[in-house]
Design a protein around this motif. Sequence first.
Motif, mmCIF file in Angstrom:
data_model
loop_
_atom_site.group_PDB
_atom_site.id
_atom_site.type_symbol
_atom_site.label_atom_id
_atom_site.label_comp_id
_atom_site.label_asym_id
_atom_site.label_seq_id
_atom_site.Cartn_x
_atom_site.Cartn_y
_atom_site.Cartn_z
ATOM 1 N N VAL A 1 0.862 -1.176 0.000
ATOM 2 C CA VAL A 1 0.000 0.000 0.000
ATOM 3 C C VAL A 1 0.897 1.223 0.000
ATOM 4 C CG1 VAL A 1 -1.785 1.253 1.266
ATOM 5 C CG2 VAL A 1 -1.773 -1.241 1.302
ATOM 6 N N ILE A 2 0.583 2.182 -0.852
ATOM 7 C CA ILE A 2 1.341 3.422 -0.906
ATOM 8 C C ILE A 2 0.375 4.573 -0.693
ATOM 9 C CG2 ILE A 2 2.761 4.922 -2.354
ATOM 10 C CD1 ILE A 2 3.788 2.378 -3.704
ATOM 11 N N ILE A 3 0.709 5.444 0.254
ATOM 12 C CA ILE A 3 -0.141 6.588 0.576
ATOM 13 C C ILE A 3 0.545 7.835 0.030
ATOM 14 C CG2 ILE A 3 -1.210 7.936 2.406
ATOM 15 C CD1 ILE A 3 -1.207 5.393 4.104
ATOM 16 N N GLY A 4 -0.176 8.568 -0.806
ATOM 17 C CA GLY A 4 0.380 9.755 -1.446
ATOM 18 C C GLY A 4 -0.294 11.033 -1.006
ATOM 19 N N LYS A 5 -0.454 11.949 -1.953
ATOM 20 C CA LYS A 5 -0.928 13.296 -1.635
ATOM 21 C C LYS A 5 -2.363 13.347 -1.125
ATOM 22 C CE LYS A 5 -2.403 14.248 -6.302
ATOM 23 N NZ LYS A 5 -2.400 15.147 -7.419
ATOM 24 N N ASP A 6 -3.164 12.320 -1.400
ATOM 25 C CA ASP A 6 -4.558 12.322 -0.935
ATOM 26 C C ASP A 6 -4.685 11.847 0.503
ATOM 27 O OD1 ASP A 6 -5.419 13.248 -3.392
ATOM 28 O OD2 ASP A 6 -5.698 11.227 -4.190
ATOM 29 N N GLY A 7 -3.642 11.265 1.055
ATOM 30 C CA GLY A 7 -3.690 10.792 2.439
ATOM 31 C C GLY A 7 -4.572 9.562 2.582
ATOM 32 N N VAL B 1 4.576 5.600 3.038
ATOM 33 C CA VAL B 1 3.990 6.937 3.038
ATOM 34 C C VAL B 1 4.936 7.844 2.250
ATOM 35 C CG1 VAL B 1 3.173 8.850 4.438
ATOM 36 C CG2 VAL B 1 2.928 6.510 5.286
ATOM 37 N N LEU B 2 4.446 8.372 1.149
ATOM 38 C CA LEU B 2 5.268 9.231 0.304
ATOM 39 C C LEU B 2 5.463 10.609 0.943
ATOM 40 C CD1 LEU B 2 3.760 8.424 -3.213
ATOM 41 C CD2 LEU B 2 5.775 7.422 -2.125
ATOM 42 N N ASP B 3 6.492 11.309 0.494
ATOM 43 C CA ASP B 3 6.773 12.659 1.003
ATOM 44 C C ASP B 3 5.645 13.627 0.683
ATOM 45 O OD1 ASP B 3 9.240 11.939 2.063
ATOM 46 O OD2 ASP B 3 10.291 12.356 0.180
ATOM 47 N N SER B 4 4.886 13.347 -0.365
ATOM 48 C CA SER B 4 3.800 14.243 -0.770
ATOM 49 C C SER B 4 2.568 14.134 0.130
ATOM 50 C CB SER B 4 3.408 13.967 -2.215
ATOM 51 O OG SER B 4 2.930 12.644 -2.353
ATOM 52 N N CYS B 5 2.549 13.164 1.025
ATOM 53 C CA CYS B 5 1.397 12.990 1.918
ATOM 54 C C CYS B 5 1.346 14.155 2.906
ATOM 55 C CB CYS B 5 1.511 11.659 2.656
ATOM 56 S SG CYS B 5 0.081 11.334 3.696
ATOM 57 N N PRO B 6 0.166 14.774 3.062
ATOM 58 C CA PRO B 6 0.071 15.944 3.944
ATOM 59 C C PRO B 6 0.138 15.616 5.440
ATOM 60 C CG PRO B 6 -2.082 15.402 3.053
ATOM 61 C CD PRO B 6 -1.092 14.487 2.393
ATOM 62 N N ASP B 7 -0.134 14.397 5.817
ATOM 63 C CA ASP B 7 -0.167 14.021 7.227
ATOM 64 C C ASP B 7 1.149 13.395 7.664
ATOM 65 O OD1 ASP B 7 -2.878 14.796 7.462
ATOM 66 O OD2 ASP B 7 -3.515 12.865 6.653
#
Length: 98
Positions: free
Chosen positions: A21-27, A50-56
Motif C-alpha cells: 500500500v502506498i499513501i500519497g498526496k490524498d492521504g 507513506v510518500l513525502d507528498s502525503c500531507p499528514d
Amino acid sequence: MLSGKQKRQLRAGANQLRPSVIIGKDGVTPDLIAFLEQSFNRRELVKIRVLDSCPDAVRVIAGRITGLKNSELVQILGRTLLLYRPMPADPGATSNEI
C-alpha cells in the motif's frame, strides 16, 4: 497487544515484504481503507509506504489506520509502516463481524 518478542518475530518475517500500500498526496481516503481491508484479507502483515507528498505525519496516519482497521502497529521505520491484524477464525468473516 503484541509482546516485544512477537513484534521482533513479525519484523523479521516482514524483511522480504515489499510495500503493498502506498499513501500519497490524498492521504487516508475511503478507497485506501477499502484496499487495506483487501490486503488484510490476503495476509496478516501489511507494509505501507507513506510518500513525502502525503500531507499528514507518518504517526498520525499510523494511528488513524490502526484505529479504523483494528490492526496493531508493529513498526515505523522512516516513512514505512508495518501493520499486523490476525486472520479471522472464520475465513468468510470480515473484521466488522468479529
